[in-house]
Motif scaffolding. Structure first.
Motif, PDB file in Angstrom:
ATOM      1  N   ILE A 424       0.851  -1.198   0.000  1.00 48.29           N
ATOM      2  CA  ILE A 424       0.000   0.000   0.000  1.00 48.29           C
ATOM      3  C   ILE A 424       0.883   1.243   0.000  1.00 48.29           C
ATOM      4  N   GLU A 425       0.669   2.120  -0.992  1.00 50.38           N
ATOM      5  CA  GLU A 425       1.491   3.320  -1.140  1.00 50.38           C
ATOM      6  C   GLU A 425       0.739   4.602  -0.820  1.00 50.38           C
ATOM      7  N   LYS A 426      -0.574   4.635  -1.099  1.00 47.63           N
ATOM      8  CA  LYS A 426      -1.312   5.889  -0.939  1.00 47.63           C
ATOM      9  C   LYS A 426      -2.804   5.626  -1.084  1.00 47.63           C
ATOM     10  N   THR A 427      -3.599   6.676  -0.812  1.00 49.98           N
ATOM     11  CA  THR A 427      -5.029   6.621  -1.090  1.00 49.98           C
ATOM     12  C   THR A 427      -5.248   6.704  -2.595  1.00 49.98           C
ATOM     13  N   SER A 428      -6.197   5.956  -3.100  1.00 54.83           N
ATOM     14  CA  SER A 428      -6.504   5.974  -4.527  1.00 54.83           C
ATOM     15  C   SER A 428      -6.909   7.378  -4.971  1.00 54.83           C
ATOM     16  N   LYS A 429      -6.476   7.760  -6.170  1.00 57.86           N
ATOM     17  CA  LYS A 429      -6.829   9.071  -6.703  1.00 57.86           C
ATOM     18  C   LYS A 429      -8.333   9.220  -6.920  1.00 57.86           C
ATOM     19  N   ARG A 430      -8.999   8.107  -7.204  1.00 57.22           N
ATOM     20  CA  ARG A 430     -10.417   8.172  -7.574  1.00 57.22           C
ATOM     21  C   ARG A 430     -11.369   7.965  -6.406  1.00 57.22           C
ATOM     22  N   SER A 431     -10.855   7.472  -5.276  1.00 53.85           N
ATOM     23  CA  SER A 431     -11.752   7.190  -4.157  1.00 53.85           C
ATOM     24  C   SER A 431     -10.995   7.252  -2.836  1.00 53.85           C
ATOM     25  N   ASP A 432     -11.449   8.091  -1.934  1.00 52.55           N
ATOM     26  CA  ASP A 432     -10.842   8.178  -0.608  1.00 52.55           C
ATOM     27  C   ASP A 432     -11.077   6.911   0.206  1.00 52.55           C
ATOM     28  N   ALA A 433     -11.988   6.071  -0.248  1.00 55.60           N
ATOM     29  CA  ALA A 433     -12.303   4.843   0.498  1.00 55.60           C
ATOM     30  C   ALA A 433     -11.453   3.664   0.045  1.00 55.60           C
ATOM     31  N   HIS A 434     -10.539   3.898  -0.904  1.00 51.80           N
ATOM     32  CA  HIS A 434      -9.733   2.805  -1.444  1.00 51.80           C
ATOM     33  C   HIS A 434      -8.240   3.108  -1.313  1.00 51.80           C
ATOM     34  N   TRP A 435      -7.459   2.055  -1.096  1.00 51.93           N
ATOM     35  CA  TRP A 435      -6.007   2.155  -1.143  1.00 51.93           C
ATOM     36  C   TRP A 435      -5.512   1.907  -2.557  1.00 51.93           C
ATOM     37  N   SER A 436      -4.303   2.401  -2.833  1.00 56.31           N
ATOM     38  CA  SER A 436      -3.623   2.148  -4.098  1.00 56.31           C
ATOM     39  C   SER A 436      -2.207   1.672  -3.806  1.00 56.31           C
ATOM     40  N   GLY A 437      -1.796   0.644  -4.513  1.00 58.49           N
ATOM     41  CA  GLY A 437      -0.436   0.138  -4.400  1.00 58.49           C
ATOM     42  C   GLY A 437      -0.073  -0.614  -5.653  1.00 58.49           C
ATOM     43  N   ARG A 438       1.076  -1.299  -5.639  1.00 61.57           N
ATOM     44  CA  ARG A 438       1.490  -2.070  -6.805  1.00 61.57           C
ATOM     45  C   ARG A 438       1.818  -3.503  -6.393  1.00 61.57           C
ATOM     46  N   ASN A 439       1.590  -4.408  -7.322  1.00 57.66           N
ATOM     47  CA  ASN A 439       2.026  -5.776  -7.076  1.00 57.66           C
ATOM     48  C   ASN A 439       3.470  -5.943  -7.541  1.00 57.66           C
ATOM     49  N   GLU A 441       4.610  -7.269 -10.092  1.00 58.59           N
ATOM     50  CA  GLU A 441       4.746  -7.045 -11.537  1.00 58.59           C
ATOM     51  C   GLU A 441       4.539  -5.589 -11.937  1.00 58.59           C
ATOM     52  N   ASN A 442       4.480  -4.683 -10.955  1.00 62.20           N
ATOM     53  CA  ASN A 442       4.407  -3.239 -11.183  1.00 62.20           C
ATOM     54  C   ASN A 442       3.064  -2.773 -11.732  1.00 62.20           C
ATOM     55  N   VAL A 443       2.014  -3.537 -11.475  1.00 62.75           N
ATOM     56  CA  VAL A 443       0.671  -3.132 -11.882  1.00 62.75           C
ATOM     57  C   VAL A 443      -0.022  -2.488 -10.687  1.00 62.75           C
ATOM     58  N   VAL A 444      -0.687  -1.351 -10.916  1.00 62.29           N
ATOM     59  CA  VAL A 444      -1.411  -0.655  -9.850  1.00 62.29           C
ATOM     60  C   VAL A 444      -2.625  -1.479  -9.435  1.00 62.29           C
ATOM     61  N   VAL A 445      -2.817  -1.598  -8.124  1.00 60.71           N
ATOM     62  CA  VAL A 445      -3.948  -2.343  -7.565  1.00 60.71           C
ATOM     63  C   VAL A 445      -4.700  -1.431  -6.604  1.00 60.71           C
ATOM     64  N   VAL A 446      -6.029  -1.363  -6.742  1.00 63.81           N
ATOM     65  CA  VAL A 446      -6.850  -0.589  -5.809  1.00 63.81           C
ATOM     66  C   VAL A 446      -7.840  -1.533  -5.123  1.00 63.81           C
ATOM     67  N   PHE A 447      -8.109  -1.248  -3.839  1.00 64.00           N
ATOM     68  CA  PHE A 447      -9.019  -2.091  -3.060  1.00 64.00           C
ATOM     69  C   PHE A 447      -9.513  -1.318  -1.845  1.00 64.00           C
ATOM     70  N   PRO A 448     -10.652  -1.694  -1.259  1.00 65.33           N
ATOM     71  CA  PRO A 448     -11.206  -0.975  -0.106  1.00 65.33           C
ATOM     72  C   PRO A 448     -10.219  -0.920   1.057  1.00 65.33           C
ATOM     73  N   LYS A 449     -10.233   0.220   1.760  1.00 66.01           N
ATOM     74  CA  LYS A 449      -9.233   0.457   2.810  1.00 66.01           C
ATOM     75  C   LYS A 449      -9.347  -0.497   3.995  1.00 66.01           C
ATOM     76  N   GLU A 450     -10.568  -0.715   4.473  1.00 69.69           N
ATOM     77  CA  GLU A 450     -10.780  -1.511   5.690  1.00 69.69           C
ATOM     78  C   GLU A 450      -9.854  -0.998   6.797  1.00 69.69           C
ATOM     79  N   ASN A 451      -9.136  -1.903   7.489  1.00 70.02           N
ATOM     80  CA  ASN A 451      -8.297  -1.477   8.617  1.00 70.02           C
ATOM     81  C   ASN A 451      -6.809  -1.444   8.278  1.00 70.02           C
ATOM     82  N   TYR A 452      -6.471  -1.515   6.988  1.00 72.30           N
ATOM     83  CA  TYR A 452      -5.067  -1.515   6.593  1.00 72.30           C
ATOM     84  C   TYR A 452      -4.528  -0.091   6.549  1.00 72.30           C
TER      85      TYR A 452
END
Length: 481
Positions: A424-439, A441-452
């Motif tokens: 996890i690197e940051k909050t997603s640009k498109r949704s404050d409720a989602h995290w953004s990071g990379r796997n 293979e350097n692909v961006v992954v977004v998913f709900p924040k929950e408690n992470y």
């Protein structure tokens, strides 16, 4: 380095560590490749010892610096627009000093000071330690310029101030300069001969980052695969080294291995690789360590062997394809990205089709694609006519981009219904409720924040994708935490 981060990106001056007692303000922007962003962190560190803390507000700055890129004309025009902005602010704040750093400074040298009179200081990539002296020259009313290229400067003794940082990922420079005289490229002229940084200083910088909570390091160089430290000078002098020096030499595969072993809970990437210098041993090291990412940026520039020869690239189409085959065999599922230049002098439609067919063979995950732009001072500019019409360049570039979009979607689709590890690197640009990071293979992954939280390694099940992004939901922490 051929990988461009984002040519028109305006660098802000977010800084994590301000030095207590500093009263002066530095505003610094960076354009171009990752090396420029890394260099700006070195400059910020040097100036922190001269009483400067970094500000995000241009108007309050005592010193404004722009770290520049010369790889294409568009990059230089972007910098010139920023210099116009700086000088407009300087009219309101006449005490403010303006300086140009980096490749554009090296290429244009005194033109900024003597002909255009739009800056107070010009500093080349190997002269950043001289900035305090140059500032004194400005104060005393003299021209301040140092664009002398060095054969040994690596800035290995400077601990960079981390700019534009999320506190999780960082760049660490391992080489400077380039010995590959590609006919289209200004880097050997603006950054000088290739030299490698002492491995212990690299490990010490990584140790410091780890102690401060950083979780991922990208090892940087114009050509990381030719990294070679033997306690001597330039790589070309290795043949003159003593037997003892040769016996204790460290190459890139060994350096990568050392980093991965020293910090098994830290993730490692590297950029940029040159096809002619990537050895099979590097691939085995990547496969050996789960904390070395399965991603290689492998610039090709053209799929035509004839054009590659015109570019003075030291590989053929067939050699490149053989290397890709090795990557796919040794590191199954490894992501590969590209740099491609279309419309290079004398490029025919057949050459262009060779590029498209190579793209389909490799199935690149993503890429950096550009129409050829003649750069003053390069061999191509001196010896070759820019003879491909602009409308042909644009059409060919669009065909390359369209094909890459198709390939990118195919490559991201392979992760559907799989569970991948994400930092996890940051909050997603498109949704404050989602995290953004990379796997890996350097692909961006977004998913709900929950408690992470930022900095966590999380396992994410992929439910959907676009050409550039994976969408999923976390299933728990990974073993990297």
């Amino acid at each position: 380095m051929e990988k461009i981060i984002e040519e028109n990106k305006q660098g802000t001056s977010l800084v994590l560590e301000n030095k207590e007692g500093n009263s002066k303000k530095l505003f610094i922007e960076s354009y171009g490749c990752a090396m420029n962003f890394s260099d700006s962190e070195i400059v910020a560190s040097i100036l922190a010892n001269e009483g400067y803390n970094t500000t995000q507000k241009l108007e309050e700055a005592d010193l404004v610096l722009v770290n520049t890129c010369s790889i294409r004309d568009k990059a230089e025009q972007t910098v010139r627009k920023r210099l116009e902005k700086y000088n407009a602010v300087k009219k309101i704040n006449p005490g403010m000093k303006v300086g140009v750093l980096g490749c554009m400074a090296e290429r244009l040298k005194s033109q900024f000071l003597e002909q255009e009179k739009i800056v107070d200081m010009v500093v080349g990539p190997d002269a950043y330690k001289d900035i305090p002296n140059l500032l004194k020259e400005v104060d005393e009313g003299r021209d301040a310029i140092n664009v002398i290229l060095s054969k040994d400067e690596t800035y290995g003794d400077i601990s960079p101030v981390r700019l534009l940082s999320n506190g999780i990922t960082a760049f660490v420079s391992i080489t400077r300069g380039c010995d590959n005289m590609c006919t289209f490229c200004v880097v050997p002229f603006t950054r000088g001969r290739e030299r490698s940084r002492e491995p212990q200083s690299i490990l010490e910088e990584i140790n410091d980052l780890a102690s401060r909570g950083f979780k991922e390091v990208t090892l940087l160089g114009q050509n990381v695969d030719s990294y070679l430290w033997y306690g001597g000078g330039l790589k070309k002098d290795f043949e003159k080294a003593t037997e003892m020096q040769k016996a204790t030499a460290v190459d890139f595969a060994q350096l990568l291995d050392m980093c991965a072993i020293a910090h098994p809970k830290m993730r490692f990437r590297f950029s940029t690789s040159n096809p002619q210098d990537m050895h099979e041993e590097v691939l085995h090291i990547i496969a050996k360590h789960p904390n070395i990412c399965n991603y290689i940026h492998l610039p090709v520039q053209s799929g035509s062997t004839r054009i590659l020869q015109e570019m003075n690239r030291q590989h053929t189409r067939e050699e490149y394809m053989t290397l890709v085959d090795k990557i796919k065999t040794i590191i199954p599922g490894c992501s590969i990205s590209q740099d491609i230049i279309t419309g290079f002098p004398t490029e025919t439609e057949e050459d262009h089709q060779d590029t498209l067919s190579l793209m389909e063979y490799v199935e690149y995950d993503f890429g950096y694609m550009f129409a050829y732009s003649e750069r003053p001072g390069t061999l191509a500019a001196r010896k070759m006519e820019d003879d491909v019409p602009e409308e042909v360049k644009k059409r060919r570039l669009q065909e390359i981009v369209d094909l890459q979009q198709k390939l990118s979607h195919k490559r991201t689709s392979r992760f559907l219904n799989q569970t991948v590890e994400v930092l996890i690197e940051k909050t997603s640009k498109r949704s404050d409720a989602h995290w953004s990071g990379r796997n890996s293979e350097n692909v961006v992954v977004v998913f709900p924040k929950e408690n992470y939280k930022v900095g966590d390694f999380v396992m994410v099940k992929i439910n959907d994708c676009t050409t550039a992004t994976l969408i999923g939901e976390a299933t728990g922490y990974s073993d990297m935490n």
